[in-house]
Design a protein around this motif. Structure first.
Motif, mmCIF file in Angstrom:
data_model
loop_
_atom_site.group_PDB
_atom_site.id
_atom_site.type_symbol
_atom_site.label_atom_id
_atom_site.label_comp_id
_atom_site.label_asym_id
_atom_site.label_seq_id
_atom_site.Cartn_x
_atom_site.Cartn_y
_atom_site.Cartn_z
ATOM 1 N N THR A 31 0.841 -1.198 0.000
ATOM 2 C CA THR A 31 0.000 0.000 0.000
ATOM 3 C C THR A 31 0.876 1.248 0.000
ATOM 4 O O THR A 31 2.036 1.205 0.408
ATOM 5 N N PRO A 32 0.299 2.377 -0.439
ATOM 6 C CA PRO A 32 1.054 3.636 -0.365
ATOM 7 C C PRO A 32 1.431 3.985 1.073
ATOM 8 O O PRO A 32 2.502 4.544 1.313
ATOM 9 N N GLU A 33 0.570 3.646 2.013
ATOM 10 C CA GLU A 33 0.859 3.918 3.421
ATOM 11 C C GLU A 33 2.095 3.161 3.885
ATOM 12 O O GLU A 33 2.923 3.696 4.613
ATOM 13 N N GLU A 34 2.199 1.899 3.471
ATOM 14 C CA GLU A 34 3.358 1.083 3.846
ATOM 15 C C GLU A 34 4.631 1.652 3.227
ATOM 16 O O GLU A 34 5.683 1.697 3.867
ATOM 17 N N LEU A 35 4.537 2.093 1.995
ATOM 18 C CA LEU A 35 5.690 2.720 1.342
ATOM 19 C C LEU A 35 6.129 3.954 2.130
ATOM 20 O O LEU A 35 7.315 4.121 2.418
ATOM 21 N N ARG A 36 5.190 4.816 2.506
ATOM 22 C CA ARG A 36 5.530 6.027 3.271
ATOM 23 C C ARG A 36 6.100 5.664 4.635
ATOM 24 O O ARG A 36 7.042 6.299 5.104
ATOM 25 N N ARG A 37 5.545 4.649 5.278
ATOM 26 C CA ARG A 37 6.035 4.229 6.592
ATOM 27 C C ARG A 37 7.478 3.756 6.498
ATOM 28 O O ARG A 37 8.333 4.163 7.278
ATOM 29 N N GLN A 38 7.754 2.914 5.504
ATOM 30 C CA GLN A 38 9.112 2.396 5.344
ATOM 31 C C GLN A 38 10.091 3.512 4.960
ATOM 32 O O GLN A 38 11.213 3.549 5.457
ATOM 33 N N LEU A 39 9.648 4.408 4.090
ATOM 34 C CA LEU A 39 10.520 5.513 3.690
ATOM 35 C C LEU A 39 10.782 6.433 4.882
ATOM 36 O O LEU A 39 11.910 6.874 5.095
ATOM 37 N N ALA A 40 9.768 6.703 5.689
ATOM 38 C CA ALA A 40 9.938 7.533 6.879
ATOM 39 C C ALA A 40 10.927 6.889 7.841
ATOM 40 O O ALA A 40 11.801 7.556 8.392
ATOM 41 N N ASN A 41 10.810 5.573 8.041
ATOM 42 C CA ASN A 41 11.732 4.863 8.938
ATOM 43 C C ASN A 41 13.158 4.869 8.400
ATOM 44 O O ASN A 41 14.117 5.052 9.144
ATOM 45 N N GLU A 42 13.299 4.675 7.109
ATOM 46 C CA GLU A 42 14.628 4.616 6.485
ATOM 47 C C GLU A 42 15.280 5.999 6.447
ATOM 48 O O GLU A 42 16.471 6.137 6.678
ATOM 49 N N PHE A 43 14.483 7.006 6.178
ATOM 50 C CA PHE A 43 14.989 8.363 5.991
ATOM 51 C C PHE A 43 15.309 9.058 7.310
ATOM 52 O O PHE A 43 16.251 9.842 7.402
ATOM 53 N N SER A 44 14.560 8.777 8.340
ATOM 54 C CA SER A 44 14.688 9.495 9.614
ATOM 55 C C SER A 44 15.948 9.107 10.361
ATOM 56 O O SER A 44 16.406 7.980 10.295
ATOM 57 N N ASP A 45 16.461 10.072 11.106
ATOM 58 C CA ASP A 45 17.532 9.791 12.050
ATOM 59 C C ASP A 45 16.919 9.046 13.234
ATOM 60 O O ASP A 45 15.740 9.241 13.548
ATOM 61 N N PRO A 46 17.712 8.215 13.926
ATOM 62 C CA PRO A 46 17.153 7.444 15.042
ATOM 63 C C PRO A 46 16.449 8.295 16.101
ATOM 64 O O PRO A 46 15.397 7.942 16.577
ATOM 65 N N GLY A 47 16.988 9.439 16.445
ATOM 66 C CA GLY A 47 16.376 10.265 17.479
ATOM 67 C C GLY A 47 15.383 11.279 16.939
ATOM 68 O O GLY A 47 14.766 12.017 17.687
ATOM 69 N N ASP A 48 15.200 11.328 15.614
ATOM 70 C CA ASP A 48 14.373 12.358 14.993
ATOM 71 C C ASP A 48 13.454 11.730 13.954
ATOM 72 O O ASP A 48 13.542 12.027 12.780
ATOM 73 N N SER A 49 12.584 10.843 14.400
ATOM 74 C CA SER A 49 11.728 10.155 13.444
ATOM 75 C C SER A 49 10.598 11.075 12.986
ATOM 76 O O SER A 49 10.173 11.972 13.696
ATOM 77 N N ILE A 50 10.154 10.845 11.767
ATOM 78 C CA ILE A 50 9.028 11.620 11.251
ATOM 79 C C ILE A 50 7.849 10.691 11.077
ATOM 80 O O ILE A 50 7.993 9.488 10.880
ATOM 81 N N SER A 51 6.678 11.267 11.125
ATOM 82 C CA SER A 51 5.463 10.465 11.045
ATOM 83 C C SER A 51 5.129 10.146 9.595
ATOM 84 O O SER A 51 5.652 10.764 8.659
ATOM 85 N N GLU A 52 4.220 9.219 9.452
ATOM 86 C CA GLU A 52 3.765 8.837 8.118
ATOM 87 C C GLU A 52 3.053 10.010 7.455
ATOM 88 O O GLU A 52 3.203 10.236 6.252
ATOM 89 N N SER A 53 2.309 10.796 8.247
ATOM 90 C CA SER A 53 1.600 11.949 7.676
ATOM 91 C C SER A 53 2.582 13.031 7.225
ATOM 92 O O SER A 53 2.364 13.682 6.191
ATOM 93 N N GLU A 54 3.663 13.226 7.967
ATOM 94 C CA GLU A 54 4.696 14.176 7.535
ATOM 95 C C GLU A 54 5.339 13.703 6.237
ATOM 96 O O GLU A 54 5.584 14.503 5.332
#
Length: 165
Positions: A31-54
Motif C-alpha cells: 500500500t502507499p501507506e506502507e511505502l511512506r512508513r518504510q521511507l519515513a523509517n529509512e529516511f529518519s535519524d534514530p532520534g528524529d523520526s518523522i510520522s507517516e503523515s509528515e
C-alpha cells in the motif's frame, strides 16, 4: 525535521540512486501507506523520526513539483526521482560543493594573510635590530624610516585577522 525536509528527502533519494522501493517481506501489504512508513523509517535519524503523515506531506510536495513519481517495483511500491528531480538534486549538490570550495578557499586565503603578517613582523624585528646596531646616524634614520613604513603598511593592509574581528 526542519523546514527543508523536502530538500533533505530529495538529497536522500538522489544519494540512493534516485529510487526507494518498499520491502514487502512477510505479511506486509503493498500500500502507499506502507511505502511512506518504510521511507519515513529509512529516511529518519534514530532520534528524529518523522510520522507517516509528515512523509505524505513531503512526498506530495515533491510529487506536485514533478520531482518524484510513484510506481510499482520488483518487490513493492516505489518512489523514484523524475528527470527534473535528478536535475534539482544535482544542482543543489553542486551548489553545496561550490559553497564548500569557496569556504576552503577563504580559509586558505586567511592562512596566507596570517603568514604574510608573520613575515612582516619578522621584517619589522630585523629592521629594529638594524636600528639598534646602526654605527652611523644615517643608518639609524634609515632603519627608523623602514620600521615606520612597515608599521603603516601593516595597518593599511588591515593588520592580522585577529585584530580585524
Amino acid at each position: 525535521m526542519t523546514n527543508h525536509e523536502w530538500a533533505e528527502l530529495l538529497e536522500y533519494l538522489y544519494e540512493s540512486g534516485g529510487l526507494f522501493e518498499s520491502d514487502l517481506e512477510g505479511d506486509v501489504e503493498d500500500t502507499p501507506e506502507e511505502l511512506r512508513r518504510q521511507l519515513a523509517n529509512e529516511f529518519s535519524d534514530p532520534g528524529d523520526s518523522i510520522s507517516e503523515s509528515e512523509m505524505e506531506r513531503i512526498l506530495d510536495r515533491l510529487y506536485k513539483n514533478n520531482l518524484v513519481n510513484y510506481g510499482a517495483g520488483e518487490s513493492g511500491r516505489r518512489v523514484q526521482l523524475t528527470p527534473t528531480g535528478f536535475e534539482v538534486a544535482h544542482e543543489r549538490e553542486m551548489t553545496e560543493d561550490q559553497y564548500e570550495i569557496q569556504e576552503e578557499q577563504a580559509n586558505a586565503n586567511d592562512r596566507v594573510a596570517d603568514f604574510t603578517v608573520i613575515l612582516g613582523a619578522a621584517a619589522l624585528v630585523q629592521a629594529a635590530e638594524s636600528v639598534m646596531t646602526a654605527p652611523k646616524p644615517t643608518d639609524l634614520y634609515l632603519g627608523i624610516f623602514m620600521i615606520l613604513i612597515l608599521v603603516v603598511a601593516f595597518f593599511a593592509l588591515g593588520g592580522p585577522k585577529s585584530l580585524r574581528n
